[in-house]
Design an enzyme around this catalytic site. Structure first.
Site, mmCIF file in Angstrom:
data_model
loop_
_atom_site.group_PDB
_atom_site.id
_atom_site.type_symbol
_atom_site.label_atom_id
_atom_site.label_comp_id
_atom_site.label_asym_id
_atom_site.label_seq_id
_atom_site.Cartn_x
_atom_site.Cartn_y
_atom_site.Cartn_z
ATOM 1 C CD1 TRP A 158 -0.058 -1.491 3.003
ATOM 2 C CD2 TRP A 158 0.690 0.709 3.246
ATOM 3 N NE1 TRP A 158 0.712 -1.482 4.153
ATOM 4 C CE2 TRP A 158 1.249 -0.395 4.288
ATOM 5 C CE3 TRP A 158 0.929 1.870 3.253
ATOM 6 C CZ2 TRP A 158 2.186 0.379 5.364
ATOM 7 C CZ3 TRP A 158 1.854 2.504 4.066
ATOM 8 C CH2 TRP A 158 2.526 1.766 5.200
ATOM 9 C CE LYS A 182 -3.389 -9.330 -2.720
ATOM 10 N NZ LYS A 182 -3.865 -7.887 -1.764
ATOM 11 C CB ALA A 184 -1.956 -3.053 -0.682
ATOM 12 N N GLY A 236 6.276 -6.687 -0.641
ATOM 13 C CA GLY A 236 5.843 -6.595 0.819
ATOM 14 C C GLY A 236 6.521 -6.845 1.851
ATOM 15 C CD GLU A 258 12.628 -5.426 -5.379
ATOM 16 O OE1 GLU A 258 13.043 -5.022 -4.195
ATOM 17 O OE2 GLU A 258 13.280 -5.678 -6.209
ATOM 18 C CG LEU A 259 10.980 -9.722 0.476
ATOM 19 C CD1 LEU A 259 11.401 -11.145 1.208
ATOM 20 C CD2 LEU A 259 9.338 -9.877 0.150
ATOM 21 C CB CYS A 292 10.803 -0.903 1.351
ATOM 22 S SG CYS A 292 10.992 -0.242 -0.131
HETATM 23 P P1 NAP Z 1 2.245 -6.969 3.358
HETATM 24 O O1 NAP Z 1 1.570 -7.059 4.641
HETATM 25 O O2 NAP Z 1 3.562 -8.147 3.247
HETATM 26 O O3 NAP Z 1 1.397 -6.929 2.338
HETATM 27 C C1 NAP Z 1 1.887 -6.884 1.025
HETATM 28 C C2 NAP Z 1 0.862 -7.564 -0.128
HETATM 29 O O4 NAP Z 1 0.864 -8.987 0.072
HETATM 30 C C3 NAP Z 1 -0.440 -6.807 -0.020
HETATM 31 O O5 NAP Z 1 -1.002 -6.972 -1.061
HETATM 32 C C4 NAP Z 1 -1.052 -7.823 1.030
HETATM 33 O O6 NAP Z 1 -2.416 -7.974 0.938
HETATM 34 C C5 NAP Z 1 -0.376 -9.285 0.496
HETATM 35 N N1 NAP Z 1 -0.694 -10.288 1.654
HETATM 36 C C6 NAP Z 1 -0.665 -10.345 2.873
HETATM 37 N N2 NAP Z 1 -0.837 -11.273 3.293
HETATM 38 C C7 NAP Z 1 -0.431 -12.540 2.382
HETATM 39 C C8 NAP Z 1 -0.935 -13.717 2.308
HETATM 40 N N3 NAP Z 1 -0.927 -14.299 3.522
HETATM 41 N N4 NAP Z 1 -0.683 -14.247 1.181
HETATM 42 C C9 NAP Z 1 -0.745 -13.598 0.203
HETATM 43 N N5 NAP Z 1 -0.695 -12.299 0.030
HETATM 44 C C10 NAP Z 1 -0.503 -11.478 1.188
HETATM 45 O O7 NAP Z 1 3.239 -5.808 3.136
HETATM 46 P P2 NAP Z 1 2.570 -4.320 3.415
HETATM 47 O O8 NAP Z 1 2.281 -4.118 4.864
HETATM 48 O O9 NAP Z 1 1.518 -3.942 2.580
HETATM 49 O O10 NAP Z 1 3.718 -3.246 3.175
HETATM 50 C C11 NAP Z 1 4.707 -2.971 4.039
HETATM 51 C C12 NAP Z 1 5.950 -3.977 3.754
HETATM 52 O O11 NAP Z 1 6.264 -4.089 2.324
HETATM 53 C C13 NAP Z 1 7.148 -3.234 4.453
HETATM 54 O O12 NAP Z 1 7.755 -4.672 5.140
HETATM 55 C C14 NAP Z 1 8.037 -2.934 3.171
HETATM 56 O O13 NAP Z 1 9.472 -2.686 3.548
HETATM 57 C C15 NAP Z 1 7.614 -3.536 2.123
HETATM 58 N N6 NAP Z 1 8.006 -3.009 0.824
HETATM 59 C C16 NAP Z 1 9.217 -3.390 0.189
HETATM 60 C C17 NAP Z 1 9.638 -2.811 -1.044
HETATM 61 C C18 NAP Z 1 10.527 -3.088 -1.756
HETATM 62 O O14 NAP Z 1 10.803 -2.684 -2.888
HETATM 63 N N7 NAP Z 1 11.496 -3.955 -1.220
HETATM 64 C C19 NAP Z 1 8.748 -1.569 -1.409
HETATM 65 C C20 NAP Z 1 7.643 -1.243 -0.655
HETATM 66 C C21 NAP Z 1 7.261 -1.845 0.505
HETATM 67 P P3 NAP Z 1 -3.330 -7.057 1.656
HETATM 68 O O15 NAP Z 1 -3.156 -5.759 1.911
HETATM 69 O O16 NAP Z 1 -4.882 -7.702 1.499
HETATM 70 O O17 NAP Z 1 -3.042 -7.728 3.127
HETATM 71 MG MG MG Z 2 0.101 -5.872 6.029
#
Ligand code: NAP
Ligand code: MG
Length: 485
Positions: A158, A182, A184, A236, A258-259, A292
């Site tokens: 998101w 898919k 966020a 994510g 990309e974590l 991130c």
């Molecule tokens: P997240 O909770 O991991 O969610 C990311 C995506 O995965 C969302 O679309 C989410 O859907 C989905 N998701 C959640 N649980 C899932 C599951 N069990 N199975 C499949 N998909 C699932 O991360 P976030 O809170 O949105 O974003 C923050 C994180 O992203 C931070 O750790 C940040 O560092 C990382 N990030 C990394 C980068 C990079 O380039 N390395 C860039 C931006 C952000 P829902 O929204 O429906 O939960």
């Molecule tokens: Mg989340």
């Protein structure tokens, strides 16, 4: 009428499958909230496992023709998407502010950055270059070509709802892949607006399908179990990435990840401190720290730590917090209530462990998910705040005495996405850059993202790279053809 109203009236805030805008098969809906008011602004369909199957059907049907489309035609679609997106930058920025909360100027900068992926990959679409050589034994030619990998699943966070989507969609189109995105569930509207732009740009139906869903776990798992899905591109958290890697292992689905990050920002005693503070304000405060690559640990030489912290405190005090659309606001609300609770708890823990609160540290009583810019100094190297991704406007300062100690502190993390180094000695900057365990390093700058640069991490920050020519290869398979003539 605003873009939001037009898209809603045209029925574009729905599942996008096979070129149609549809309701979910079981009628489920999800609410989208404005983090500045905590009010629901829209109700949209929430995809089911059945919808996921339909989306993969559409992507699989579209794949063969799209893979065969001429590279220059795919480039033209991307170029047209760039023009359309740039032309709507103001309105798209407003949509990002509405569902995600960031300050308007930053939202607009995100749209421009997001559109640049279309322009960059319009060029890359025509540069899928293979190679030919004679085998060492001289008995044959080795011919290598790169072909689109197939139906790809894109899962985005998101925090940059436009850019995280286009950073995946653009190289997928350039490579000739069809896809299911898919987004966020906190920020699905921007992804749907991007899909509308690509429809207008002439992308054939079914090449990009978009599936907002609150049932992310089931829906993504179902698609990763589908024989026809060959590739996952995920951005994510590390936690969810690890889970999805396990799911990919069942069918040996290719994965790029990309974590999370825990970026060190190292300031040496020979740095220009005003430049370092300016860079730190961008690296730490951009997107309210919800990035991130956000600076997570400020590692400052002890000789200049007091002066640096003083200047940083002044700069952070000038931040204007409020609704993202309000003039002059530079810090919007955080994404949701949980994020505010996390900031409160992390600050308390950090102070309890012996650090000093210099600024902020609290959430205002008013509506909206706000948390004040927070500066914490005298943070001990073993303070728990240094070992986790803050993802908010808290800046903890830890000090060091020697270059070796700075490197040791910087590398003391399981994550390795970005790092920042401020020094007046460029040779030292390069030396530190080589020694730091990170996928990306900024020397004397706080802003490093660029569609032409390889973006990605080492250690538990991920696998693969997005952007640049490397990003194209996340959507290509190499095929070796052995021949003799
Ligand atoms: P997240 O909770 O991991 O969610 C990311 C995506 O995965 C969302 O679309 C989410 O859907 C989905 N998701 C959640 N649980 C899932 C599951 N069990 N199975 C499949 N998909 C699932 O991360 P976030 O809170 O949105 O974003 C923050 C994180 O992203 C931070 O750790 C940040 O560092 C990382 N990030 C990394 C980068 C990079 O380039 N390395 C860039 C931006 C952000 P829902 O929204 O429906 O939960
Ligand atoms: Mg989340």
């Amino acid at each position: 009428m605003s873009l939001f109203e037009r898209l809603q009236q045209a029925g574009n805030f729905k599942l996008h499958i096979g070129g149609e805008w549809r309701d979910s098969s079981d009628g489920a809906a999800l609410a989208v909230f404005d983090p500045a008011t905590e009010q629901s602004v829209a109700e949209i369909p929430s995809a089911s496992v059945e919808d996921a199957r339909l989306a993969v059907d559409a992507a699989a049907d579209a794949f063969t023709d799209f893979a065969a489309m001429s590279p220059v035609s795919r480039a033209e679609i991307l170029r047209s998407a760039y023009e359309l997106m740039t032309g709507k930058a103001d309105e798209l920025a407003g949509l990002i502010v509405l569902e995600m909360g960031k300050a308007y100027a930053e939202a607009r900068a995100e749209v421009v950055y997001a559109a640049e992926f279309f322009r960059w990959y319009a060029g890359e679409a025509t540069r899928n270059i293979g190679y030919l050589n004679t085998a060492p034994a001289g008995d044959k030619r080795i011919l290598a070509i790169h072909q689109p990998i197939g139906v790809s699943l894109l899962v985005t966070p998101w925090n940059f709802p436009a850019a995280m989507a286009t950073r995946k969609i653009a190289p997928a189109i350039a490579a000739g892949c069809s896809m299911v995105l898919k987004p966020a569930s906190d920020t699905p509207l921007t992804a749907l607006a991007v899909a509308k732009i690509l429809e207008k740009a002439g992308l054939p139906p079914g090449v990009l399908n978009v599936l907002p869903s609150r049932r992310s776990g089931e829906v993504v798992n179902a698609m990763l179990s589908d024989q026809r899905v060959r590739n996952l591109s995920f951005t994510g958290s590390t936690e969810v990435g690890q889970l999805l890697l396990e799911q990919c292992s069942r069918r040996v689905v290719r994965a790029s990840m990309e974590l999370g990050g825990n970026a060190p920002l190292v300031v040496f005693e020979d740095a220009d401190l005003d430049e370092a503070v300016a860079g730190c304000m961008i690296a730490k405060m951009r997107n309210g720290g919800q990035s991130c690559i956000g600076a997570n640990r400020l590692i400052v030489h002890e000789a200049i730590a007091t002066e640096f912290s003083g200047k940083l405190c002044d700069a952070m005090s000038e931040v204007k917090m409020g609704p993202g659309m309000e003039a002059g606001v530079t810090l919007g609300p955080l994404i949701n209530e949980q994020a505010v609770r996390d900031m409160v708890r992390m600050t308390e823990e950090c102070i309890d462990a012996g650090a000093s609160l210099e600024l902020g540290g609290s959430a205002p009583e008013s509506a909206g998910y706000y948390f004040a810019p927070t500066l914490i100094t005298a943070v001990a190297p073993d303070n728990p705040i240094l070992s986790r991704e803050i993802f908010g406007p808290i800046a903890p300062v830890v000090t060091f005495e020697s270059e070796e100690e700075a490197i040791r502190l910087a590398n003391n993390s399981e994550l390795g996405l970005a790092a920042y180094v401020f020094t007046g000695d460029f040779a030292r900057g390069l030396r530190i850059s080589e020694a730091i365990e990170a996928g990306m390093v900024g020397i004397n700058r706080g802003l490093i993202s660029d569609p032409a640069a390889p973006f990605g991490g080492v250690k538990e920050s991920g696998l693969g790279r997005e952007g640049s020519h490397e990003g194209l290869h996340e959507f290509l398979e190499t095929k070796y053809i052995s021949a003799d003539w």
